[in-house]
Design an enzyme around this catalytic site. Structure first.
Site, PDB file in Angstrom:
ATOM      1  N   GLU A 265       0.821  -1.180   0.016  1.00 46.06           N
ATOM      2  CA  GLU A 265       0.000   0.088   0.067  1.00 46.06           C
ATOM      3  C   GLU A 265       0.769   1.410  -0.054  1.00 46.06           C
ATOM      4  OE1 GLU A 265      -1.958   0.814   4.131  1.00 46.06           O
ATOM      5  OE2 GLU A 265      -1.710  -1.413   4.085  1.00 46.06           O
TER       6      GLU A 265
ATOM      7  N   CYS B 233      -3.398  -3.995   4.521  1.00 46.31           N
ATOM      8  CA  CYS B 233      -2.394  -4.957   4.974  1.00 46.31           C
ATOM      9  C   CYS B 233      -2.814  -6.287   4.445  1.00 46.31           C
ATOM     10  CB  CYS B 233      -2.343  -4.841   6.231  1.00 46.31           C
ATOM     11  SG  CYS B 233      -1.857  -3.140   6.897  1.00 46.31           S
TER      12      CYS B 233
ATOM     13  N   HIS C 285      -1.529 -10.746  12.029  1.00 49.66           N
ATOM     14  CA  HIS C 285      -1.115  -9.362  11.618  1.00 49.66           C
ATOM     15  C   HIS C 285      -0.944  -8.515  12.769  1.00 49.66           C
ATOM     16  CE1 HIS C 285      -1.026  -5.515   9.568  1.00 49.66           C
ATOM     17  NE2 HIS C 285      -2.056  -5.123   9.832  1.00 49.66           N
TER      18      HIS C 285
END
Length: 389
Positions: A79, A111, A233
């Site tokens: 990103e 993400c 994550h």
């Protein structure tokens, strides 16, 4: 046929700022950063590095004469893209001297995109088992100086090679996904720094995990007892801890202890790097595998991917025989040991040294950047790259 992660590597820059010093400079209790968000150091990215060079430096660590010839697809997950049209993967093909007979493209969904790339790659290998796919997850997390998001910045890149008969992790077929249009984090085209509703994003992260994990349990009949470890994550490591704690009451004491111990191994690298956006889950996976003393071949890992906006997925993999032999712990630990701590004022100067946004010609000073691949500047609206050795 087994398909999954055959090789994995990581790269970040030579600079970091100590989180306790950053907290003191912002008139905050250091424990707000060290314990409250679970971070110890934050990678600082000089202007001579961008998402392309970070990805190239990570990928170079796992490329060999043999797998270069087998790679026919390069997927650049980010990103922090450098162009609205041309993908970072095309630059990688050139910088890494990969064959021209490859497809190269970029994927984006906050993400989550590296997980999208991984699933795409596995499907492709199922149809083309003699090929390999190179995935890079490369990002620079920027929120600004002095704001609430600042201590969750960072940067770096993960590189993975996906193949049949993987040496590290074979992915299982079942997964569960969830998408909902929410505004917890975004970056408009005109902004160089992200917009984020931190508290809302944190709540949504845990809610999404609870929902996809519950769906996975219902779909497969598995429970926490079926997992040796869970990897999350980790934009900051306390976030993953909150998600893990939300489901631990489902397990017996022994399972809870095992999952918590493995979580601590899984966040060691993220604690000293910071936010990788697309690469954060896979840095956590790498940290788990390179720091564990308990995981064994045949163990099942659960992986939770979350990309704000928001898309999430829970999927699983089985550790392969001799998976430890395919890892690069000495190389990564040497990289961490060689990093240089900078003062808060130096970090702020480096943060503000951004490339011009009007296409002006600029030549960067490379004397302080030891990386193999560097950004040398801009000429005629084109980013200029160099391989230094």
């Amino acid at each position: 046929m087994k398909i999954g992660i055959d090789q994995i590597s990581f790269h970040t820059t030579q600079y970091f700022v100590d989180m306790a010093e950053l907290a003191q400079a912002r008139n905050e209790d250091p424990n707000k950063y060290l314990i409250g968000i679970g971070q110890k150091k934050m990678a600082v990215i000089p202007s001579t590095q961008d998402s392309v060079t970070l990805a190239a430096n990570a990928a170079a660590k796992i490329l060999t004469p043999t797998n270069r010839q087998q790679i026919d697809t390069v997927i650049f997950a980010s990103e922090s893209g450098i162009d609205q049209s041309k993908s970072g993967a095309v630059y990688l093909q050139s910088l890494l001297a990969l064959p021209q007979q490859v497809r190269a493209f970029e994927v984006k969904q906050a993400c989550y995109s590296a997980t999208a790339a991984l699933q795409l790659a596995c499907g492709y290998i199922a149809l083309h088992p003699d090929k390999k796919v190179l995935i890079t997850a490369s990002d620079i997390a920027r929120y600004g100086i002095g704001n609430a998001g600042e201590p969750t910045q960072g940067g770096g890149a993960i590189a993975m090679i996906i193949s049949k008969d993987p040496k590290i992790l074979a992915l299982e077929a079942e997964s569960t996904v969830l998408t909902e249009n929410i505004m917890d984090f975004w970056r408009p085209n005109y902004a160089t720094e992200a917009k984020v509703d931190g508290h809302y994003s944190g709540h949504m992260y845990v809610d999404f995990f609870d929902e996809v994990f519950a769906a996975y349990r219902q779909k497969t009949g598995m429970t926490l007892a079926n997992f040796a470890a869970l990897a999350f994550h980790l934009p900051y490591t306390k976030m993953g801890l909150k998600a893990l704690r939300s489901v631990l009451p489902q397990a017996d004491a022994g399972t809870q202890q095992r999952l918590m111990a493995n979580f601590e191994d899984s966040r060691q690298y993220n604690q000293i790097v910071g936010n990788l956006y697309t690469g954060s889950l896979y840095l956590s996976l790498l940290s788990l595998l390179e720091n564990t003393n308990t995981l064994q071949p045949g163990d099942r890992l659960g992986l939770f991917s979350y990309g704000s906006g928001a898309v999430s997925e829970f999927y699983t993999g089985i550790l392969q025989a001799n998976f430890k032999a395919a890892l690069l712990p000495k190389l990564h630990q040497a990289m961490f040991a060689a990093r240089q701590q900078v003062t808060v004022s130096t970090y702020e100067q480096l943060f503000q040294q951004q490339l011009p946004t009007d296409g002006s010609t600029v030549e960067l000073d490379l004397s302080q950047d030891p990386a193999q691949f560097v950004l040398t500047g801009i000429d005629a609206h084109q980013r200029q790259y160099r391989k230094q050795y």
